[in-house]
Design a protein around this motif. Structure first.
Motif, PDB file in Angstrom:
ATOM      1  N   LEU A 195      87.214  58.112 -23.011  1.00 26.28           N
ATOM      2  CA  LEU A 195      86.496  57.382 -24.049  1.00 26.28           C
ATOM      3  C   LEU A 195      85.028  57.776 -24.063  1.00 26.28           C
ATOM      4  CD1 LEU A 195      86.312  55.212 -26.234  1.00 26.28           C
ATOM      5  CD2 LEU A 195      86.033  53.508 -24.417  1.00 26.28           C
ATOM      6  N   GLU A 196      84.419  57.876 -22.910  1.00 25.89           N
ATOM      7  CA  GLU A 196      82.999  58.247 -22.842  1.00 25.89           C
ATOM      8  C   GLU A 196      82.762  59.638 -23.411  1.00 25.89           C
ATOM      9  OE1 GLU A 196      79.459  58.897 -19.509  1.00 25.89           O
ATOM     10  OE2 GLU A 196      81.180  57.615 -19.051  1.00 25.89           O
ATOM     11  N   GLU A 197      83.653  60.567 -23.120  1.00 25.90           N
ATOM     12  CA  GLU A 197      83.495  61.929 -23.635  1.00 25.90           C
ATOM     13  C   GLU A 197      83.631  61.966 -25.151  1.00 25.90           C
ATOM     14  OE1 GLU A 197      85.122  64.793 -20.023  1.00 25.90           O
ATOM     15  OE2 GLU A 197      86.580  63.583 -21.146  1.00 25.90           O
ATOM     16  N   VAL A 198      84.575  61.191 -25.685  1.00 26.99           N
ATOM     17  CA  VAL A 198      84.735  61.138 -27.143  1.00 26.99           C
ATOM     18  C   VAL A 198      83.487  60.558 -27.793  1.00 26.99           C
ATOM     19  CG1 VAL A 198      86.012  60.016 -29.017  1.00 26.99           C
ATOM     20  CG2 VAL A 198      87.256  61.069 -27.126  1.00 26.99           C
ATOM     21  N   LEU A 199      82.941  59.502 -27.208  1.00 20.21           N
ATOM     22  CA  LEU A 199      81.762  58.868 -27.779  1.00 20.21           C
ATOM     23  C   LEU A 199      80.547  59.793 -27.761  1.00 20.21           C
ATOM     24  CD1 LEU A 199      82.178  55.304 -26.238  1.00 20.21           C
ATOM     25  CD2 LEU A 199      82.375  55.890 -28.658  1.00 20.21           C
ATOM     26  N   THR A 200      80.385  60.537 -26.694  1.00 22.47           N
ATOM     27  CA  THR A 200      79.183  61.374 -26.559  1.00 22.47           C
ATOM     28  C   THR A 200      79.293  62.688 -27.321  1.00 22.47           C
ATOM     29  OG1 THR A 200      80.049  62.306 -24.492  1.00 22.47           O
ATOM     30  CG2 THR A 200      78.570  60.409 -24.311  1.00 22.47           C
ATOM     31  N   GLN A 201      80.512  63.197 -27.544  1.00 19.80           N
ATOM     32  CA  GLN A 201      80.673  64.510 -28.146  1.00 19.80           C
ATOM     33  C   GLN A 201      80.897  64.488 -29.657  1.00 19.80           C
ATOM     34  OE1 GLN A 201      83.541  67.015 -26.105  1.00 19.80           O
ATOM     35  NE2 GLN A 201      82.952  66.209 -24.097  1.00 19.80           N
ATOM     36  N   SER A 202      81.241  63.354 -30.218  1.00 18.85           N
ATOM     37  CA  SER A 202      81.694  63.296 -31.612  1.00 18.85           C
ATOM     38  C   SER A 202      80.544  63.158 -32.600  1.00 18.85           C
ATOM     39  CB  SER A 202      82.658  62.124 -31.804  1.00 18.85           C
ATOM     40  OG  SER A 202      83.814  62.276 -31.003  1.00 18.85           O
ATOM     41  N   ASP A 203      80.721  63.805 -33.742  1.00 20.27           N
ATOM     42  CA  ASP A 203      79.867  63.576 -34.906  1.00 20.27           C
ATOM     43  C   ASP A 203      80.443  62.456 -35.774  1.00 20.27           C
ATOM     44  OD1 ASP A 203      78.120  65.961 -34.455  1.00 20.27           O
ATOM     45  OD2 ASP A 203      80.034  66.990 -34.758  1.00 20.27           O
ATOM     46  N   ILE A 204      81.755  62.334 -35.731  1.00 23.87           N
ATOM     47  CA  ILE A 204      82.493  61.315 -36.475  1.00 23.87           C
ATOM     48  C   ILE A 204      83.399  60.602 -35.489  1.00 23.87           C
ATOM     49  CG2 ILE A 204      84.177  60.896 -38.320  1.00 23.87           C
ATOM     50  CD1 ILE A 204      83.357  63.802 -39.327  1.00 23.87           C
ATOM     51  N   ILE A 205      83.382  59.283 -35.505  1.00 24.85           N
ATOM     52  CA  ILE A 205      84.302  58.504 -34.672  1.00 24.85           C
ATOM     53  C   ILE A 205      85.069  57.550 -35.577  1.00 24.85           C
ATOM     54  CG2 ILE A 205      84.514  56.742 -32.875  1.00 24.85           C
ATOM     55  CD1 ILE A 205      82.098  58.036 -31.507  1.00 24.85           C
ATOM     56  N   SER A 206      86.389  57.556 -35.457  1.00 22.98           N
ATOM     57  CA  SER A 206      87.197  56.602 -36.209  1.00 22.98           C
ATOM     58  C   SER A 206      88.145  55.888 -35.254  1.00 22.98           C
ATOM     59  CB  SER A 206      87.972  57.297 -37.339  1.00 22.98           C
ATOM     60  OG  SER A 206      88.818  58.325 -36.847  1.00 22.98           O
ATOM     61  N   LEU A 207      88.387  54.614 -35.545  1.00 17.87           N
ATOM     62  CA  LEU A 207      89.174  53.740 -34.674  1.00 17.87           C
ATOM     63  C   LEU A 207      90.558  53.509 -35.256  1.00 17.87           C
ATOM     64  CD1 LEU A 207      86.460  51.041 -33.836  1.00 17.87           C
ATOM     65  CD2 LEU A 207      86.929  53.199 -32.673  1.00 17.87           C
ATOM     66  N   HIS A 208      91.585  53.681 -34.405  1.00 18.20           N
ATOM     67  CA  HIS A 208      92.980  53.554 -34.850  1.00 18.20           C
ATOM     68  C   HIS A 208      93.823  52.912 -33.751  1.00 18.20           C
ATOM     69  CE1 HIS A 208      91.751  56.256 -38.072  1.00 18.20           C
ATOM     70  NE2 HIS A 208      91.224  57.028 -37.137  1.00 18.20           N
ATOM     71  N   ILE A 209      93.333  51.813 -33.187  1.00 19.20           N
ATOM     72  CA  ILE A 209      94.013  51.140 -32.079  1.00 19.20           C
ATOM     73  C   ILE A 209      94.274  49.682 -32.442  1.00 19.20           C
ATOM     74  CG2 ILE A 209      93.177  52.628 -30.228  1.00 19.20           C
ATOM     75  CD1 ILE A 209      90.860  50.712 -29.806  1.00 19.20           C
TER      76      ILE A 209
END
Length: 333
Positions: A195-209
């Motif tokens: 989760l931390e890597e996705v948050l720090t590396q992304s330009d776009i974040i979308s939630l699907h949980i």
């Protein structure tokens, strides 16, 4: 023997009601909770054979009185409005309709990304007001191609979203409680990260949980501070996953660039919700699956499951601990 009775709990428009009735199988009668007074509700609940709902809050008050209903069919995916422990107690299987709404939610996600990146609501408003801002916003407008799209949740909806984003040229990374099958990853060149890597590396974040005890408040001040300053966040999952106060501060202080919000901590939200005052927020009223096409798929799946149970089979897509339909207790004929 008379027709079997299905009780539908959510409010309907006349057009929506016609669609429901059009999908209803022969041999069944459909009753509408919100068309009844309290006495009619008390009378019909013990008589119905099937319970059907989209977002109606359902718990012991319903399950304890539906003495002859065989199971509860949810239209859609999320079941956070259903008391599953109460359903277990009273012996109700609860089924949803997985995959049927994935296309609609995925398309809304992409729509929000593009609208945020190109400032579409702002451009629409300023152009109609007589302003010609042809050059002003170019330094802060972006394309999807070449960006990193991080998806939190990689089930049916997450993968359908990634498929579309990948087609625009985005690089796909994701976080999920479980790593996806290799064929799903290879098809989208998707990389499983923390989760931390996705948050720090992304330009776009979308939630699907889904909204679960472990996902409630998952995205708060600490998580938002990990995101890039130019990143955008799109929530088409459930409102309680994002802490709205923290999101407001992050957006107001430009710690992140923008947000598309389709789901809210309280639905409907208060009209004075501070997020509504921000230019870098696109707000919609939980319409991710809000298309005629999705509705047709969802209702087809739901009624097919009811027919399955009526034929003596177990319901599909059960999300709680009770797997077999209940037996009818008393005759109401």
């Amino acid at each position: 023997m008379g027709n079997k009775k299905i009780l539908y709990f959510d409010r309907t428009t006349e057009e929506f009601k016609a669609i429901l009735l059009g999908h209803k199988p022969s041999g069944f009668d459909l009753y509408f909770w919100h068309e009844m007074d309290d006495n009619e509700r008390e009378r019909i609940l013990p008589e119905v054979d099937y319970l059907l709902a989209a977002t109606h809050k359902t718990g012991e008050e319903i399950f304890s009185k539906a003495a002859n209903a065989k199971f509860f069919q949810k239209t859609g995916i999320g079941v956070d409005h259903i008391d599953l422990s109460s359903a277990d107690t009273y012996g109700f299987p609860v089924s949803n309709t997985p995959g049927a709404n994935a296309t609609g939610v995925a398309e809304l996600t992409i729509l929000m990304i593009l609208a945020l990146y190109r400032k579409l609501p702002l451009m629409n408003r300023t152009t109609k007001s007589g302003k010609w801002e042809m050059w002003e916003h170019r330094p802060t407008s972006f394309e999807v191609e070449g960006k990193t799209h991080g998806l939190i949740g990689f089930g049916n909806i997450g993968r359908q979203t990634a498929k579309r984003s990948h087609a625009f040229g985005a690089n796909i990374i994701y976080y999920d409680a479980f790593q996806a099958a290799s064929e799903h990853e290879e098809a989208l060149d998707a990389k499983f990260l923390s989760l931390e890597e996705v948050l720090t590396q992304s330009d776009i974040i979308s939630l699907h949980i889904p909204l679960l005890p472990e996902t409630k408040g998952l995205i708060g001040k600490q998580e938002l501070e990990l995101m890039k300053q130019h990143a955008i966040l799109v929530n088409v999952a459930r409102g309680g996953i994002v802490q709205e106060d923290a999101l407001y501060q992050a957006l107001k202080e430009r710690k992140i660039a923008g947000a598309g919000i389709d789901v809210w901590e309280q639905e409907p939200p208060q009209v004075n919700n501070p997020l509504f005052d921000l230019e870098n927020v696109i707000a919609t009223p939980h319409i991710g699956a809000g298309t005629r096409d999705t509705l047709n798929r969802v209702l087809k799946t739901a009624f097919q499951n009811i027919l399955r149970v009526e034929k003596g089979q177990s319901p599909e897509f059960v999300v709680n601990n009770v797997k077999q339909p209940r037996e009818r207790k008393v005759s109401t004929e």
